[in-house]
Scaffold this motif. Sequence first.
Motif, short mmCIF file in Angstrom:
data_model
loop_
_atom_site.label_atom_id
_atom_site.label_comp_id
_atom_site.label_asym_id
_atom_site.label_seq_id
_atom_site.Cartn_x
_atom_site.Cartn_y
_atom_site.Cartn_z
N LEU A 14 -38.99 23.61 -17.63
CA LEU A 14 -39.50 22.28 -17.31
C LEU A 14 -41.01 22.27 -17.50
O LEU A 14 -41.69 23.25 -17.18
CB LEU A 14 -39.16 21.90 -15.88
N ALA A 15 -41.53 21.16 -17.99
CA ALA A 15 -42.97 21.05 -18.20
C ALA A 15 -43.39 19.59 -18.16
O ALA A 15 -42.64 18.71 -18.61
CB ALA A 15 -43.37 21.67 -19.55
N VAL A 16 -44.58 19.33 -17.61
CA VAL A 16 -45.18 18.00 -17.76
C VAL A 16 -45.53 17.85 -19.24
O VAL A 16 -46.14 18.74 -19.84
CB VAL A 16 -46.44 17.87 -16.90
N GLN A 17 -45.15 16.75 -19.83
CA GLN A 17 -45.43 16.52 -21.24
C GLN A 17 -46.34 15.31 -21.43
O GLN A 17 -46.02 14.19 -21.00
CB GLN A 17 -44.12 16.31 -22.02
N VAL A 18 -47.47 15.57 -22.05
CA VAL A 18 -48.41 14.51 -22.44
C VAL A 18 -48.19 14.27 -23.93
O VAL A 18 -48.56 15.09 -24.76
CB VAL A 18 -49.87 14.91 -22.16
N ARG A 19 -47.57 13.15 -24.26
CA ARG A 19 -47.30 12.83 -25.66
C ARG A 19 -48.42 11.99 -26.27
O ARG A 19 -48.60 11.99 -27.49
CB ARG A 19 -45.96 12.12 -25.78
#
Length: 329
Positions: free
Chosen positions: A2-7
């Motif tokens: 799991l990871a925070v994703q900044v797109r």
Amino acid sequence: MLAVQVRQPGPVETHAVEEVPDLAAAPGQVLVDVKAAAVNYPDLLVVTGRYQTIPPLPFAPGKDAAGIVRAVGPDVKRVKPGDRVLLHVEYGTFATQALAREDQCLTLPADMGFVDAVALGLAAQTAWFALLERGAFEPGDRVLVTGASGAVGQAAVQIASALGGTVLAAASNLERARAVLGETRCSLVDLSAPDMRNSLREQVHAATGGHGVDVVIETLGGEAFDAALRAMAWCGRIVTVGFASGRIPEIKAGHLLVKNISALGLQWTDYRDRQPQRVERAHAAMAALWQRGALRPRLITTLPLQEFAEAFRLIDARQASGRLVLTMG
């Protein structure tokens, strides 16, 4: 994993925790199962697109974490699977796994927990280098720390006090500063007093017998920086760490000339990337302070990874007391 994703950089609510492929350690890399990651002000700047550099998209934010080594790439000698480490990277720690270069991993003392490790982490490294490498601190120096209830400020106050400095801790909320600093030996300076330009100098002179301060660790910028310049002693050193107030100050050269003042800046990541051996020495010295109880983060608030946006909100509103740490469950 799991990871925070900044797109795309933007408001914190536009980012989310996602399931992404597991990572693998390449040559010279260390793969860590992250247990805790600190939330720092620069992380907020990165995800909202206000930092000087933006990682390749998409990315997970986060510059430091603590956890257990899962695997190492070929040629890695300093750490091995199962080691407990603190890692300092440019991005990627708001996740259940993170990669770091071998020289970015620092071994933790056996009695230091993961949350405590990251609560010190980048903030304490920044304070150490600002004070000792840039500020040329010596025992007996009078040290003013602005934003003393913040992460870097708290660490700077504790380190300067532990190493024999006379410390003045400046904050706009003295109740919060007292709670964060606890029994650390220091005098409080009220930044909320009217006419900061004069009131800060008056408070500093009252606390130092008219001497002024030899070192300023300046985290706020704006009016606080301007006022701190006027409170400095002859041959004083002011070290710019950040601009939490929002205004980047400008210096009139006359101020530097009249008192032989030195104005310096600190970009700690340059030490991480250029001279990691100095970072390792600082880590060892601070671990020794931690073990004797002289450097201990206070008022740590832990949040699960999924609540990263709340952590950013607290930092952006300057409502965070002490340290904010994300835990991975």
